[in-house]
Design a protein around this motif. Sequence first.
Motif, PDB file in Angstrom:
ATOM      1  N   ARG A 151      85.544 103.893  -2.741  1.00 25.45           N
ATOM      2  CA  ARG A 151      85.035 105.235  -3.038  1.00 25.45           C
ATOM      3  C   ARG A 151      86.157 106.154  -3.502  1.00 25.45           C
ATOM      4  O   ARG A 151      85.980 106.953  -4.422  1.00 25.45           O
ATOM      5  N   MET A 152      87.312 106.050  -2.855  1.00 27.35           N
ATOM      6  CA  MET A 152      88.456 106.867  -3.252  1.00 27.35           C
ATOM      7  C   MET A 152      88.887 106.547  -4.686  1.00 27.35           C
ATOM      8  O   MET A 152      89.093 107.449  -5.503  1.00 27.35           O
ATOM      9  N   CYS A 153      89.022 105.269  -4.992  1.00 22.58           N
ATOM     10  CA  CYS A 153      89.433 104.885  -6.353  1.00 22.58           C
ATOM     11  C   CYS A 153      88.425 105.377  -7.381  1.00 22.58           C
ATOM     12  O   CYS A 153      88.810 105.838  -8.469  1.00 22.58           O
ATOM     13  N   HIS A 154      87.147 105.284  -7.053  1.00 23.35           N
ATOM     14  CA  HIS A 154      86.121 105.766  -7.978  1.00 23.35           C
ATOM     15  C   HIS A 154      86.230 107.276  -8.182  1.00 23.35           C
ATOM     16  O   HIS A 154      86.078 107.782  -9.308  1.00 23.35           O
ATOM     17  N   ALA A 155      86.528 108.006  -7.109  1.00 24.37           N
ATOM     18  CA  ALA A 155      86.643 109.464  -7.206  1.00 24.37           C
ATOM     19  C   ALA A 155      87.802 109.883  -8.099  1.00 24.37           C
ATOM     20  O   ALA A 155      87.734 110.917  -8.775  1.00 24.37           O
ATOM     21  N   PHE A 156      88.861 109.097  -8.117  1.00 23.36           N
ATOM     22  CA  PHE A 156      90.040 109.441  -8.922  1.00 23.36           C
ATOM     23  C   PHE A 156      90.020 108.779 -10.300  1.00 23.36           C
ATOM     24  O   PHE A 156      90.949 108.976 -11.086  1.00 23.36           O
ATOM     25  N   ARG A 157      88.980 108.017 -10.570  1.00 22.17           N
ATOM     26  CA  ARG A 157      88.929 107.281 -11.841  1.00 22.17           C
ATOM     27  C   ARG A 157      88.985 108.229 -13.024  1.00 22.17           C
ATOM     28  O   ARG A 157      88.326 109.270 -13.058  1.00 22.17           O
ATOM     29  N   ARG A 205      92.990 115.726  -1.064  1.00 23.19           N
ATOM     30  CA  ARG A 205      91.782 115.174  -1.691  1.00 23.19           C
ATOM     31  C   ARG A 205      91.627 113.692  -1.357  1.00 23.19           C
ATOM     32  O   ARG A 205      90.505 113.217  -1.130  1.00 23.19           O
ATOM     33  N   THR A 206      92.730 112.961  -1.318  1.00 22.19           N
ATOM     34  CA  THR A 206      92.664 111.547  -0.949  1.00 22.19           C
ATOM     35  C   THR A 206      92.073 111.379   0.441  1.00 22.19           C
ATOM     36  O   THR A 206      91.238 110.497   0.681  1.00 22.19           O
ATOM     37  N   ARG A 249      97.288 107.286  -8.731  1.00 21.56           N
ATOM     38  CA  ARG A 249      95.993 107.963  -8.833  1.00 21.56           C
ATOM     39  C   ARG A 249      96.147 109.448  -9.139  1.00 21.56           C
ATOM     40  O   ARG A 249      95.163 110.108  -9.505  1.00 21.56           O
ATOM     41  N   GLU A 275      89.946 113.070   1.906  1.00 21.83           N
ATOM     42  CA  GLU A 275      88.498 113.275   1.937  1.00 21.83           C
ATOM     43  C   GLU A 275      87.745 111.946   1.820  1.00 21.83           C
ATOM     44  O   GLU A 275      86.613 111.821   2.296  1.00 21.83           O
ATOM     45  N   TYR A 276      88.375 110.986   1.180  1.00 25.49           N
ATOM     46  CA  TYR A 276      87.735 109.688   0.967  1.00 25.49           C
ATOM     47  C   TYR A 276      88.343 108.596   1.848  1.00 25.49           C
ATOM     48  O   TYR A 276      87.630 107.715   2.341  1.00 25.49           O
TER      49      TYR A 276
END
Length: 307
Positions: A40-46, A17-18, A277, A20-21
């Motif tokens: 974007r990655m950090c936001h997706a895992f927020r 999943r990581t 994350r 992907e971003y």
Amino acid sequence: MDYDALLDAETQEFIRRTAEYYPDDAVSLSIEEQRQVYDRMCHAFRQSETEGIPSEDLDANGVRVRVYSAGQPTRTVIYIHGGGFVLGGLDSHDDVCSEICAQTGYRVVSIDYRLCPEHRHPAQFEDCWAASEWAADTYGDPIVLAGDSAGATLAACVAHHARGRLQNVLGQVLIYPGFGGDRDQGSYLEHAHAPMLSRADVKFYASIRSLGEEPTDDPTYEPLQDSDFSGLPPTVIITADCDPLRDDGRDYRDRLLEAGGKVCWINEEGLVHGYLRARHSVPRARASFERISLAIEALGQGLWPYD
């Protein structure tokens, strides 16, 4: 290295999943592109579990910080984010800091230090030191230093510099840190091609940070360059076993022990760099984050549950 055997299904899904971003070859992107995909990655895992924790952005001796506080805290955690000295900021680790505040009851001060390559060493250390002095003067509470990856490096640099300068540093909790170990041996070779962080990535970030020859005998750059490891606060080091930086934690522990310090090294088997994350999706990462929060809380109370 057979990572299919070393990593469980949940961790492998986190890595997939990581990607992907934030692709495996992200260091080939421009700095601005790297920052965009990282954010974007950090936001997706927020995570949203602690969005009710109050926070405010403040100026700390010219450095932007975000302060989290619930209730009437009597301890201050200074948290320094990771990102290879190139990526990240207050938003990338906002949920991590909120959760630390919620779980410990301590105030958390997150530091938005200047990034490379626009600002090279010692800018990052100078910002972290200035904000740490500000936090000590502003709140007057005993302090616990904490950080992950590059942030853990900076937290340890602050701890070394703080001796004789900053009062009431109760401890440091350092999460998958890079301390300046030998990149031609040990875990750097064993996990040279590890997922999430490779040996080549480590070398890339070092080149960006120093622009050519890296400093030597400079403990504000890497803690293992110090010649004196005495007088440091109680220290908990948490490393990921499948990480080229792993042995830096062991080596730093050994230096502190040789100097008579109080230190515990926890090496998390089956985990990779950046697993904070994954703390809500991977059981191993969740358990490690609980150990991290407990370590911060214990050091803040002057307790040492590691003997």
